[in-house]
Design a protein around this motif. Sequence first.
Motif, PDB file in Angstrom:
ATOM      1  N   GLY A   1      -4.989  -2.753   1.350  1.00  0.00           N
ATOM      2  CA  GLY A   1      -4.887  -4.712   0.032  1.00  0.00           C
ATOM      3  C   GLY A   1      -5.643  -5.439   0.428  1.00  0.00           C
ATOM      4  O   GLY A   1      -5.813  -6.951  -0.581  1.00  0.00           O
ATOM      5  N   HIS A   2      -6.231  -6.044   1.472  1.00  0.00           N
ATOM      6  CA  HIS A   2      -6.898  -7.055   2.280  1.00  0.00           C
ATOM      7  C   HIS A   2      -8.222  -6.616   2.623  1.00  0.00           C
ATOM      8  O   HIS A   2      -8.701  -6.031   3.830  1.00  0.00           O
ATOM      9  N   TRP A   3      -9.211  -7.797   2.398  1.00  0.00           N
ATOM     10  CA  TRP A   3     -11.211  -7.517   2.066  1.00  0.00           C
ATOM     11  C   TRP A   3     -11.598  -8.476   2.040  1.00  0.00           C
ATOM     12  O   TRP A   3     -11.078  -9.125   0.886  1.00  0.00           O
ATOM     13  N   PRO A   4     -12.911  -8.190   3.404  1.00  0.00           N
ATOM     14  CA  PRO A   4     -12.833  -9.992   3.535  1.00  0.00           C
ATOM     15  C   PRO A   4     -13.792 -10.210   2.069  1.00  0.00           C
ATOM     16  O   PRO A   4     -14.819  -9.529   1.894  1.00  0.00           O
ATOM     17  N   GLY A   5     -13.852 -11.106   1.733  1.00  0.00           N
ATOM     18  CA  GLY A   5     -14.964 -11.854   0.647  1.00  0.00           C
ATOM     19  C   GLY A   5     -14.338 -11.503  -1.016  1.00  0.00           C
ATOM     20  O   GLY A   5     -14.990 -11.283  -1.966  1.00  0.00           O
ATOM     21  N   LEU A   6     -13.330  -9.908  -0.769  1.00  0.00           N
ATOM     22  CA  LEU A   6     -12.325  -9.709  -2.481  1.00  0.00           C
ATOM     23  C   LEU A   6     -11.744  -9.590  -3.094  1.00  0.00           C
ATOM     24  O   LEU A   6     -10.698 -10.037  -1.566  1.00  0.00           O
ATOM     25  N   THR A   7     -11.595  -9.917  -3.885  1.00  0.00           N
ATOM     26  CA  THR A   7     -10.440 -10.304  -4.877  1.00  0.00           C
ATOM     27  C   THR A   7      -9.453  -8.901  -4.913  1.00  0.00           C
ATOM     28  O   THR A   7     -10.499  -8.423  -5.323  1.00  0.00           O
ATOM     29  N   ALA A   8      -7.810  -8.329  -4.599  1.00  0.00           N
ATOM     30  CA  ALA A   8      -7.465  -7.267  -4.869  1.00  0.00           C
ATOM     31  C   ALA A   8      -6.112  -7.024  -5.629  1.00  0.00           C
ATOM     32  O   ALA A   8      -5.578  -7.971  -5.426  1.00  0.00           O
ATOM     33  N   HIS A   9      -6.231  -6.484  -6.601  1.00  0.00           N
ATOM     34  CA  HIS A   9      -5.001  -5.776  -6.875  1.00  0.00           C
ATOM     35  C   HIS A   9      -4.609  -4.741  -6.935  1.00  0.00           C
ATOM     36  O   HIS A   9      -5.367  -3.714  -7.062  1.00  0.00           O
ATOM     37  N   LEU A  10      -3.388  -4.432  -6.934  1.00  0.00           N
ATOM     38  CA  LEU A  10      -1.958  -3.146  -6.973  1.00  0.00           C
ATOM     39  C   LEU A  10      -2.472  -2.463  -7.593  1.00  0.00           C
ATOM     40  O   LEU A  10      -2.255  -3.124  -8.886  1.00  0.00           O
ATOM     41  N   LEU A  11      -2.789  -1.050  -7.440  1.00  0.00           N
ATOM     42  CA  LEU A  11      -3.662  -0.235  -9.312  1.00  0.00           C
ATOM     43  C   LEU A  11      -1.822   0.888  -9.159  1.00  0.00           C
ATOM     44  O   LEU A  11      -1.569   0.386  -9.667  1.00  0.00           O
ATOM     45  N   MET A  12      -1.494   1.075  -7.259  1.00  0.00           N
ATOM     46  CA  MET A  12      -0.798   1.943  -7.410  1.00  0.00           C
ATOM     47  C   MET A  12      -0.558   2.295  -5.894  1.00  0.00           C
ATOM     48  O   MET A  12      -1.325   1.949  -5.433  1.00  0.00           O
ATOM     49  N   ASP A  13       0.807   2.761  -5.937  1.00  0.00           N
ATOM     50  CA  ASP A  13       1.182   3.419  -4.857  1.00  0.00           C
ATOM     51  C   ASP A  13       0.897   4.505  -4.404  1.00  0.00           C
ATOM     52  O   ASP A  13       0.249   5.462  -5.112  1.00  0.00           O
ATOM     53  N   ASP A  14       1.072   5.487  -3.564  1.00  0.00           N
ATOM     54  CA  ASP A  14       1.147   6.701  -3.207  1.00  0.00           C
ATOM     55  C   ASP A  14       1.448   7.997  -2.556  1.00  0.00           C
ATOM     56  O   ASP A  14       2.216   6.536  -1.033  1.00  0.00           O
ATOM     57  N   ALA A  15       1.830   8.930  -1.946  1.00  0.00           N
ATOM     58  CA  ALA A  15       2.630   9.902  -1.162  1.00  0.00           C
ATOM     59  C   ALA A  15       2.661  10.393  -0.715  1.00  0.00           C
ATOM     60  O   ALA A  15       1.615  11.415  -1.033  1.00  0.00           O
ATOM     61  N   LEU A  16       2.089  11.207   0.306  1.00  0.00           N
ATOM     62  CA  LEU A  16       2.071  12.641   0.823  1.00  0.00           C
ATOM     63  C   LEU A  16       3.481  13.791   1.019  1.00  0.00           C
ATOM     64  O   LEU A  16       4.620  13.720   0.428  1.00  0.00           O
ATOM     65  N   PHE A  17       2.684  14.892  -0.082  1.00  0.00           N
ATOM     66  CA  PHE A  17       3.730  16.059   0.746  1.00  0.00           C
ATOM     67  C   PHE A  17       3.425  17.702   0.722  1.00  0.00           C
ATOM     68  O   PHE A  17       1.592  16.800   0.527  1.00  0.00           O
ATOM     69  N   PRO A  18       3.747  18.577   0.913  1.00  0.00           N
ATOM     70  CA  PRO A  18       3.341  19.910   1.210  1.00  0.00           C
ATOM     71  C   PRO A  18       2.720  20.795   0.749  1.00  0.00           C
ATOM     72  O   PRO A  18       3.660  20.399  -0.966  1.00  0.00           O
ATOM     73  N   VAL A  19       1.476  21.038  -0.429  1.00  0.00           N
ATOM     74  CA  VAL A  19       2.009  21.765  -1.187  1.00  0.00           C
ATOM     75  C   VAL A  19       1.089  23.249  -0.727  1.00  0.00           C
ATOM     76  O   VAL A  19      -0.082  23.216  -0.225  1.00  0.00           O
TER      77      VAL A  19
END
Length: 294
Positions: A151-169
């Motif tokens: 969520g932090h990149w030099p020179g960029l404005t960043a807006h949270l779009l969505m979170d994420d999660a991991l699980f087995p399939v």
Amino acid sequence: MALRADWLPTLAAFEAAARHQNFAHAGEELHLTASAVSHHVRKLESRLGVVLFQRHARGVALTAEGRTLADAASNALADLDGVLGALRTPGRDASRVRITTLHSLVHTWLLPRLPTFAAQHPDVRLAFDTEIALTRFDDGGPDLGIRHGPGHWPGLTAHLLMDDALFPVASPRLPDLARIEGAADIAARPLVADLARQGWHDWFRAAGLHGTQIEERHSFSDSTDALNAAANGLGIALARKRIVQPYLDDGRLVALPGPVLPTRWQYYVVYPAHRRLRPAARAFVDWLLAQPVD
């Protein structure tokens, strides 16, 4: 209150300072000194009778009133930029939005939603770049991006779009699928991996399984290829929640027992802090951030 012409330089300086959250960086963009930007901001605060920035040792931060004005000023100046750009260049270029993002996100999350945007904005043309390498947002580069990261990149404005999660399939046709009751059973099967920084070792640690030899039988650079491999019976994949949903919906994959591990990184909409979004790009960003994600 009538907007006089002498407000425009002051509003432009404030808008740049609001984007950068830094008077010196705003000054570099506008070819002004930091003190000149500060003077414009104080002049605007005096005229309005409100505080627009909180000053502190590490820089400045917008107040609630400042945020309200910054949003309005950014949209107004972007509209002007768009009109001026359309006068200078063909209209088709003004309506074209270039987006850099991940192939997996475009393929499984974005494409099913894009017809809604196209219906709402029939004049906007979208161009996607899904190369793995991070694209530079220089002149002539993309208007915006969707990145999976901290969520932090030099020179960029960043807006949270969505979170994420991991699980087995796994594929519902995987042999002896019903016998898989937990992490130990999954560890004994062929595992499919991608190149994500968070992977099987993190998931098994979250599942409380320690000291077990883990073999990633097959590995793919793209998450959708890993999911397709699992859907074709090559093994068990560690899926990202936002990417795997179409596979679960149509039954190509099923979720297996075990923890759902929140990812350390999330998805963000990003664009250059030094460049105002054109109206077409702003429309796409606003639409993205309004999308329901659950």
